[in-house]
Write a protein that holds these residues in place. Structure first.
Motif, PDB file in Angstrom:
ATOM      1  N   GLY A   1      -2.852  -9.410  -1.226  1.00 10.70           N
ATOM      2  CA  GLY A   1      -2.779  -8.398  -2.280  1.00 10.70           C
ATOM      3  C   GLY A   1      -2.083  -8.879  -3.536  1.00 10.70           C
ATOM      4  O   GLY A   1      -1.373  -8.116  -4.182  1.00 10.70           O
ATOM      5  N   ARG A   2      -2.276 -10.137  -3.882  1.00 12.46           N
ATOM      6  CA  ARG A   2      -1.611 -10.693  -5.070  1.00 12.46           C
ATOM      7  C   ARG A   2      -2.445 -10.463  -6.326  1.00 12.46           C
ATOM      8  O   ARG A   2      -3.603 -10.859  -6.395  1.00 12.46           O
ATOM      9  N   ASP A   3      -1.829  -9.835  -7.310  1.00 11.51           N
ATOM     10  CA  ASP A   3      -2.492  -9.590  -8.591  1.00 11.51           C
ATOM     11  C   ASP A   3      -2.547 -10.877  -9.408  1.00 11.51           C
ATOM     12  O   ASP A   3      -1.682 -11.745  -9.278  1.00 11.51           O
ATOM     13  N   ALA A   4      -3.568 -10.956 -10.269  1.00 11.39           N
ATOM     14  CA  ALA A   4      -3.677 -12.093 -11.188  1.00 11.39           C
ATOM     15  C   ALA A   4      -4.656 -11.762 -12.295  1.00 11.39           C
ATOM     16  O   ALA A   4      -5.599 -10.990 -12.106  1.00 11.39           O
ATOM     17  N   PHE A   5      -4.426 -12.359 -13.408  1.00 12.62           N
ATOM     18  CA  PHE A   5      -5.325 -12.318 -14.564  1.00 12.62           C
ATOM     19  C   PHE A   5      -5.557 -10.922 -15.136  1.00 12.62           C
ATOM     20  O   PHE A   5      -6.504 -10.712 -15.869  1.00 12.62           O
ATOM     21  N   GLY A   6      -4.761  -9.957 -14.767  1.00 14.76           N
ATOM     22  CA  GLY A   6      -4.940  -8.611 -15.285  1.00 14.76           C
ATOM     23  C   GLY A   6      -6.090  -7.865 -14.621  1.00 14.76           C
ATOM     24  O   GLY A   6      -5.978  -6.690 -14.326  1.00 14.76           O
ATOM     25  N   ALA A   7      -7.192  -8.539 -14.359  1.00 15.31           N
ATOM     26  CA  ALA A   7      -8.373  -7.887 -13.781  1.00 15.31           C
ATOM     27  C   ALA A   7      -8.326  -7.851 -12.259  1.00 15.31           C
ATOM     28  O   ALA A   7      -8.948  -6.992 -11.644  1.00 15.31           O
ATOM     29  N   LEU A   8      -7.613  -8.766 -11.648  1.00 16.46           N
ATOM     30  CA  LEU A   8      -7.532  -8.809 -10.185  1.00 16.46           C
ATOM     31  C   LEU A   8      -6.294  -8.038  -9.735  1.00 16.46           C
ATOM     32  O   LEU A   8      -5.376  -8.582  -9.128  1.00 16.46           O
ATOM     33  N   ASP A   9      -6.303  -6.744 -10.024  1.00 11.79           N
ATOM     34  CA  ASP A   9      -5.127  -5.922  -9.779  1.00 11.79           C
ATOM     35  C   ASP A   9      -5.358  -4.865  -8.707  1.00 11.79           C
ATOM     36  O   ASP A   9      -4.587  -3.932  -8.567  1.00 11.79           O
ATOM     37  N   SER A  10      -6.442  -5.019  -7.940  1.00 12.32           N
ATOM     38  CA  SER A  10      -6.704  -4.089  -6.848  1.00 12.32           C
ATOM     39  C   SER A  10      -7.415  -4.837  -5.722  1.00 12.32           C
ATOM     40  O   SER A  10      -8.022  -5.891  -5.947  1.00 12.32           O
ATOM     41  N   ASP A  11      -7.341  -4.265  -4.536  1.00 14.07           N
ATOM     42  CA  ASP A  11      -8.030  -4.882  -3.404  1.00 14.07           C
ATOM     43  C   ASP A  11      -9.527  -4.946  -3.662  1.00 14.07           C
ATOM     44  O   ASP A  11     -10.183  -5.928  -3.320  1.00 14.07           O
ATOM     45  N   GLY A  12     -10.068  -3.917  -4.273  1.00 13.82           N
ATOM     46  CA  GLY A  12     -11.497  -3.889  -4.573  1.00 13.82           C
ATOM     47  C   GLY A  12     -11.916  -5.012  -5.507  1.00 13.82           C
ATOM     48  O   GLY A  12     -12.917  -5.692  -5.263  1.00 13.82           O
ATOM     49  N   ALA A  13     -11.141  -5.221  -6.554  1.00 15.46           N
ATOM     50  CA  ALA A  13     -11.459  -6.289  -7.512  1.00 15.46           C
ATOM     51  C   ALA A  13     -11.345  -7.655  -6.847  1.00 15.46           C
ATOM     52  O   ALA A  13     -12.197  -8.530  -7.067  1.00 15.46           O
ATOM     53  N   ARG A  14     -10.314  -7.833  -6.035  1.00 13.82           N
ATOM     54  CA  ARG A  14     -10.148  -9.123  -5.349  1.00 13.82           C
ATOM     55  C   ARG A  14     -11.249  -9.348  -4.313  1.00 13.82           C
ATOM     56  O   ARG A  14     -11.720 -10.468  -4.130  1.00 13.82           O
TER      57      ARG A  14
END
Length: 139
Positions: A99-112
């Motif tokens: 569950g590590r956020d990155a790049f502003g856009a990868l801030d949810s489990d769905g996005a990752r």
């Protein structure tokens, strides 16, 4: 021995776009996104996260340059880039699982999670645009 195949204009355009993407990604590993990329390095990797990011950035730059400019070896660079995408995939999976956020856009489990499905696309892109897949099939 290198097995070459003729590539179409469309393949060459996509090859150059991928090369530019790799150059940009490599440069960003070494500069403004260095910390963000460290979040993708799994904790089980027995090296410094910063070292992994620096080395992978250099590799991305070299692969991008080779894919763009070394026509005689472009199929090898296509295979090498596809392999690179396979090798970094565990980092993307770890980022999702942890569950590590990155790049502003990868801030949810769905996005990752969605991001994980793009890795096969990148692998196919490298193999198709470089002519590597066709050269292997012709061989």
């Amino acid at each position: 021995m290198t097995y070459q195949t003729k590539t179409t204009l469309t393949q060459n355009i996509f090859r150059i776009l991928l090369a530019i993407f790799m150059l940009y990604a490599g440069f960003s590993h070494l500069t403004f996104n260095r910390i963000e990329f460290q979040s993708q390095v799994p904790d089980w990797v027995p090296l410094s996260k910063d070292l992994v990011v620096i080395v992978s950035g250099i590799i991305e730059i070299l692969l991008g340059l080779g894919l763009a400019f070394w026509k005689k070896e472009r199929t090898r660079f296509g295979w090498a880039l596809a392999l690179f995408f396979v090798l970094v995939f565990p980092g993307n999976v770890a980022q999702y699982l942890d569950g590590r956020d990155a790049f502003g856009a990868l801030d949810s489990d769905g996005a990752r999670l969605i991001r994980l499905f793009f890795q096969p696309v990148l692998i196919a892109w490298a193999l198709w645009s470089s002519g590597a897949w066709q050269a292997w099939r012709n061989h």
